[in-house]
Design a protein around this motif. Structure first.
Motif, PDB file in Angstrom:
ATOM      1  N   PRO A 158      54.604  49.674  56.469  1.00 41.58           N
ATOM      2  CA  PRO A 158      53.606  50.106  57.463  1.00 41.58           C
ATOM      3  C   PRO A 158      52.935  51.417  57.075  1.00 41.58           C
ATOM      4  O   PRO A 158      51.740  51.610  57.339  1.00 41.58           O
ATOM      5  CB  PRO A 158      54.447  50.255  58.732  1.00 41.58           C
ATOM      6  CG  PRO A 158      55.573  49.295  58.558  1.00 41.58           C
ATOM      7  CD  PRO A 158      55.901  49.353  57.088  1.00 41.58           C
ATOM      8  N   GLU A 159      53.665  52.329  56.458  1.00 40.56           N
ATOM      9  CA  GLU A 159      53.095  53.614  56.031  1.00 40.56           C
ATOM     10  C   GLU A 159      52.058  53.398  54.943  1.00 40.56           C
ATOM     11  O   GLU A 159      50.991  54.017  54.949  1.00 40.56           O
ATOM     12  CB  GLU A 159      54.202  54.540  55.531  1.00 40.56           C
ATOM     13  CG  GLU A 159      55.176  55.024  56.606  1.00 40.56           C
ATOM     14  CD  GLU A 159      56.133  53.936  57.075  1.00 40.56           C
ATOM     15  OE1 GLU A 159      56.364  52.953  56.320  1.00 40.56           O
ATOM     16  OE2 GLU A 159      56.646  54.049  58.207  1.00 40.56           O
ATOM     17  N   GLU A 160      52.348  52.515  53.990  1.00 42.06           N
ATOM     18  CA  GLU A 160      51.395  52.222  52.914  1.00 42.06           C
ATOM     19  C   GLU A 160      50.162  51.506  53.452  1.00 42.06           C
ATOM     20  O   GLU A 160      49.049  51.712  52.962  1.00 42.06           O
ATOM     21  CB  GLU A 160      52.077  51.367  51.843  1.00 42.06           C
ATOM     22  CG  GLU A 160      53.156  52.090  51.051  1.00 42.06           C
ATOM     23  CD  GLU A 160      53.959  51.165  50.162  1.00 42.06           C
ATOM     24  OE1 GLU A 160      54.536  51.637  49.165  1.00 42.06           O
ATOM     25  OE2 GLU A 160      54.024  49.945  50.476  1.00 42.06           O
ATOM     26  N   ALA A 161      50.362  50.690  54.476  1.00 43.22           N
ATOM     27  CA  ALA A 161      49.248  49.929  55.048  1.00 43.22           C
ATOM     28  C   ALA A 161      48.192  50.846  55.654  1.00 43.22           C
ATOM     29  O   ALA A 161      46.998  50.529  55.622  1.00 43.22           O
ATOM     30  CB  ALA A 161      49.771  48.957  56.095  1.00 43.22           C
ATOM     31  N   ARG A 162      48.618  51.987  56.220  1.00 45.29           N
ATOM     32  CA  ARG A 162      47.672  52.890  56.887  1.00 45.29           C
ATOM     33  C   ARG A 162      46.633  53.459  55.929  1.00 45.29           C
ATOM     34  O   ARG A 162      45.520  53.785  56.332  1.00 45.29           O
ATOM     35  CB  ARG A 162      48.437  54.034  57.569  1.00 45.29           C
ATOM     36  CG  ARG A 162      49.318  53.578  58.725  1.00 45.29           C
ATOM     37  CD  ARG A 162      49.904  54.751  59.481  1.00 45.29           C
ATOM     38  NE  ARG A 162      50.879  54.327  60.481  1.00 45.29           N
ATOM     39  CZ  ARG A 162      52.180  54.400  60.341  1.00 45.29           C
ATOM     40  NH1 ARG A 162      52.691  54.909  59.223  1.00 45.29           N
ATOM     41  NH2 ARG A 162      52.991  53.985  61.289  1.00 45.29           N
ATOM     42  N   THR A 163      47.000  53.606  54.660  1.00 46.02           N
ATOM     43  CA  THR A 163      46.076  54.199  53.687  1.00 46.02           C
ATOM     44  C   THR A 163      45.600  53.190  52.640  1.00 46.02           C
ATOM     45  O   THR A 163      44.918  53.559  51.697  1.00 46.02           O
ATOM     46  CB  THR A 163      46.760  55.387  52.973  1.00 46.02           C
ATOM     47  OG1 THR A 163      47.975  54.933  52.356  1.00 46.02           O
ATOM     48  CG2 THR A 163      47.089  56.495  53.968  1.00 46.02           C
ATOM     49  N   SER A 164      45.950  51.932  52.822  1.00 49.25           N
ATOM     50  CA  SER A 164      45.577  50.914  51.843  1.00 49.25           C
ATOM     51  C   SER A 164      44.070  50.685  51.825  1.00 49.25           C
ATOM     52  O   SER A 164      43.401  50.700  52.864  1.00 49.25           O
ATOM     53  CB  SER A 164      46.287  49.594  52.178  1.00 49.25           C
ATOM     54  OG  SER A 164      45.809  48.549  51.356  1.00 49.25           O
ATOM     55  N   LYS A 165      43.534  50.438  50.631  1.00 50.43           N
ATOM     56  CA  LYS A 165      42.108  50.129  50.497  1.00 50.43           C
ATOM     57  C   LYS A 165      41.787  48.742  51.059  1.00 50.43           C
ATOM     58  O   LYS A 165      40.623  48.396  51.243  1.00 50.43           O
ATOM     59  CB  LYS A 165      41.706  50.194  49.016  1.00 50.43           C
ATOM     60  CG  LYS A 165      41.787  51.601  48.421  1.00 50.43           C
ATOM     61  CD  LYS A 165      41.377  51.597  46.960  1.00 50.43           C
ATOM     62  CE  LYS A 165      41.458  53.008  46.366  1.00 50.43           C
ATOM     63  NZ  LYS A 165      41.078  53.019  44.919  1.00 50.43           N
ATOM     64  N   GLN A 166      42.829  47.973  51.322  1.00 46.51           N
ATOM     65  CA  GLN A 166      42.636  46.615  51.838  1.00 46.51           C
ATOM     66  C   GLN A 166      42.802  46.528  53.360  1.00 46.51           C
ATOM     67  O   GLN A 166      42.786  45.434  53.915  1.00 46.51           O
ATOM     68  CB  GLN A 166      43.649  45.670  51.176  1.00 46.51           C
ATOM     69  CG  GLN A 166      43.512  45.584  49.658  1.00 46.51           C
ATOM     70  CD  GLN A 166      44.634  44.778  49.026  1.00 46.51           C
ATOM     71  OE1 GLN A 166      45.804  44.983  49.338  1.00 46.51           O
ATOM     72  NE2 GLN A 166      44.276  43.849  48.142  1.00 46.51           N
ATOM     73  N   LYS A 167      42.931  47.686  54.023  1.00 49.02           N
ATOM     74  CA  LYS A 167      43.265  47.667  55.455  1.00 49.02           C
ATOM     75  C   LYS A 167      42.156  47.081  56.328  1.00 49.02           C
ATOM     76  O   LYS A 167      42.428  46.694  57.469  1.00 49.02           O
ATOM     77  CB  LYS A 167      43.614  49.077  55.931  1.00 49.02           C
ATOM     78  CG  LYS A 167      42.464  50.067  55.921  1.00 49.02           C
ATOM     79  CD  LYS A 167      42.929  51.424  56.444  1.00 49.02           C
ATOM     80  CE  LYS A 167      41.779  52.429  56.505  1.00 49.02           C
ATOM     81  NZ  LYS A 167      42.222  53.726  57.040  1.00 49.02           N
ATOM     82  N   ASN A 168      40.928  47.028  55.831  1.00 47.29           N
ATOM     83  CA  ASN A 168      39.834  46.488  56.638  1.00 47.29           C
ATOM     84  C   ASN A 168      39.569  45.006  56.370  1.00 47.29           C
ATOM     85  O   ASN A 168      38.613  44.442  56.909  1.00 47.29           O
ATOM     86  CB  ASN A 168      38.559  47.290  56.393  1.00 47.29           C
ATOM     87  CG  ASN A 168      38.665  48.718  56.923  1.00 47.29           C
ATOM     88  OD1 ASN A 168      39.275  48.955  57.958  1.00 47.29           O
ATOM     89  ND2 ASN A 168      38.091  49.664  56.199  1.00 47.29           N
ATOM     90  N   ILE A 169      40.390  44.387  55.535  1.00 50.73           N
ATOM     91  CA  ILE A 169      40.197  42.963  55.232  1.00 50.73           C
ATOM     92  C   ILE A 169      40.914  42.136  56.297  1.00 50.73           C
ATOM     93  O   ILE A 169      42.129  42.224  56.447  1.00 50.73           O
ATOM     94  CB  ILE A 169      40.749  42.605  53.832  1.00 50.73           C
ATOM     95  CG1 ILE A 169      40.011  43.415  52.757  1.00 50.73           C
ATOM     96  CG2 ILE A 169      40.602  41.111  53.571  1.00 50.73           C
ATOM     97  CD1 ILE A 169      40.570  43.198  51.357  1.00 50.73           C
ATOM     98  N   ILE A 170      40.152  41.346  57.039  1.00 53.69           N
ATOM     99  CA  ILE A 170      40.756  40.520  58.081  1.00 53.69           C
ATOM    100  C   ILE A 170      40.902  39.082  57.593  1.00 53.69           C
ATOM    101  O   ILE A 170      40.147  38.615  56.733  1.00 53.69           O
ATOM    102  CB  ILE A 170      39.972  40.579  59.408  1.00 53.69           C
ATOM    103  CG1 ILE A 170      38.540  40.066  59.231  1.00 53.69           C
ATOM    104  CG2 ILE A 170      39.977  41.988  59.957  1.00 53.69           C
ATOM    105  CD1 ILE A 170      37.766  40.035  60.528  1.00 53.69           C
ATOM    106  N   THR A 171      41.888  38.392  58.126  1.00 51.13           N
ATOM    107  CA  THR A 171      42.195  37.035  57.679  1.00 51.13           C
ATOM    108  C   THR A 171      41.748  35.970  58.672  1.00 51.13           C
ATOM    109  O   THR A 171      41.919  34.778  58.419  1.00 51.13           O
ATOM    110  CB  THR A 171      43.710  36.887  57.442  1.00 51.13           C
ATOM    111  OG1 THR A 171      44.412  37.249  58.639  1.00 51.13           O
ATOM    112  CG2 THR A 171      44.169  37.790  56.305  1.00 51.13           C
ATOM    113  N   ARG A 172      41.201  36.405  59.785  1.00 50.54           N
ATOM    114  CA  ARG A 172      40.740  35.463  60.799  1.00 50.54           C
ATOM    115  C   ARG A 172      39.540  36.062  61.519  1.00 50.54           C
ATOM    116  O   ARG A 172      39.580  37.231  61.910  1.00 50.54           O
ATOM    117  CB  ARG A 172      41.859  35.163  61.795  1.00 50.54           C
ATOM    118  CG  ARG A 172      41.729  33.828  62.511  1.00 50.54           C
ATOM    119  CD  ARG A 172      42.845  33.612  63.526  1.00 50.54           C
ATOM    120  NE  ARG A 172      44.182  33.600  62.961  1.00 50.54           N
ATOM    121  CZ  ARG A 172      45.267  33.312  63.655  1.00 50.54           C
ATOM    122  NH1 ARG A 172      45.171  33.009  64.952  1.00 50.54           N
ATOM    123  NH2 ARG A 172      46.462  33.322  63.077  1.00 50.54           N
ATOM    124  N   ALA A 173      38.483  35.274  61.677  1.00 49.82           N
ATOM    125  CA  ALA A 173      37.277  35.754  62.361  1.00 49.82           C
ATOM    126  C   ALA A 173      36.501  34.564  62.909  1.00 49.82           C
ATOM    127  O   ALA A 173      36.708  33.419  62.494  1.00 49.82           O
ATOM    128  CB  ALA A 173      36.392  36.557  61.404  1.00 49.82           C
TER     129      ALA A 173
END
Length: 310
Positions: A158-173
């Protein structure tokens, strides 16, 4: 049950040149609104016509639900999916087949009805159910995002996820002409109490806010709702993305005895148990009295019979 609320909303542009978020009910200029239906959509940045997708999702879904009320006052997943299909049909009709990137939007949805609070979401906009009297988040929707999937697989913390460059990629829309239309995660909440809050927000409200911080602000007992929303707005004032939110304060919950589909509260269950216990006690007393009378009659008759024989 009848759930009353008073709600404050915000709809900020951020540092974007256009507004891709859409909300229902729309801002009216009044301090508070009260509605049984709340919708919040975040048009997908980087995709053509994200604002068209969010605006049409808000308008089509709200119009459909208002036009198709159930006589029994309830609302369920079948009702929601009928409205969602109407949204997909509209977006399909607006789709440009020549466009390489399809317009799209997230969705958060809340409907108060006779059986509780029905919530649904697609994407990474969120809905929180918070109870200040217990100072905790009772429920928060799980983002449909790549980093969440990686956390589940154990490939990201979860800590790595907060700063990941992929955090804005959504899998459902919600997007037009999908081979398989994205479905929403749905939940009906029956444990709704006066004093609770539902907080709906786009991901722009979450750039620098953690769940615990949001909970702490909403649980501030010395602040009124306008002050709480002002704090949340101030935290996000430098956000680059559009950001929108509904702060929904539950003011009263009335449960009717005719709400057969609603779960009993602990108080209701205790009362029923007390009534049942009282009835069992009365039956026991009556049974003992009847047995005593029968024994007395038998003894009298036996005595009279013996007397005659003598």
């Amino acid at each position: 049950m009848i759930i009353d609320n008073k709600t404050l909303s915000l709809h900020e542009l951020g540092k974007r040149s256009n507004q891709e978020d859409s909300i229902y009910p729309p801002l009216t200029g009044k301090e508070y609104v009260s509605s049984s239906l709340y919708i919040l959509c975040d048009g997908m940045g980087g995709h053509d016509c994200g604002e068209v997708a969010s605006q049409n999702t808000c308008s089509v879904m709200s119009d459909y639900i208002v036009a198709h009320p159930r006589e029994d006052g309830y609302f369920d997943e079948e009702d929601f999916n009928a409205a969602l299909d109407a949204v997909y049909d509209r977006l399909d009709s607006l789709d440009d087949p020549q466009s390489e990137k399809k317009m799209g939007t997230t969705l958060t949805f809340l409907k108060f009805h006779r059986g509780g609070a029905f919530i649904a979401h697609i994407g990474d906009s969120r809905i929180y159910h918070i109870r200040p009297s217990e100072k905790k988040i009772l429920h928060v929707t799980r983002d449909h995002s790549l980093v969440n999937d990686l956390i589940t697989l154990g490939e990201l913390t979860p800590e790595e996820a907060r700063t990941s460059k992929q955090k804005n990629i959504i899998t459902r829309a919600i997007q037009p002409n999908q081979k398989h239309r994205a479905k929403a995660d749905c939940l009906n909440i029956t444990d709704v109490r006066a004093g609770d809050y539902f907080y709906m927000c786009s991901d722009g409200m979450l750039e620098v806010s953690e769940d615990e911080e949001i909970c702490n602000v909403i649980c501030m007992h010395r602040k009124n709702d306008a002050q709480k929303l002002a704090i949340l707005r101030n935290v996000t004032k430098d956000n680059s993305d559009n950001h929108s939110a509904h702060l929904i304060h539950i003011t009263s919950v009335q449960r009717a005895s005719t709400d057969v589909n609603a779960e009993s509260t602990p108080q209701d269950t205790d009362a029923l148990q007390q009534i049942a216990g009282s009835q069992r006690g009365r039956f026991a007393v009556i049974s003992v009295a009847a047995i005593c009378v029968m024994l007395l009659v038998f003894l009298v008759m036996y005595f009279l019979y013996k007397t005659k024989l003598i």
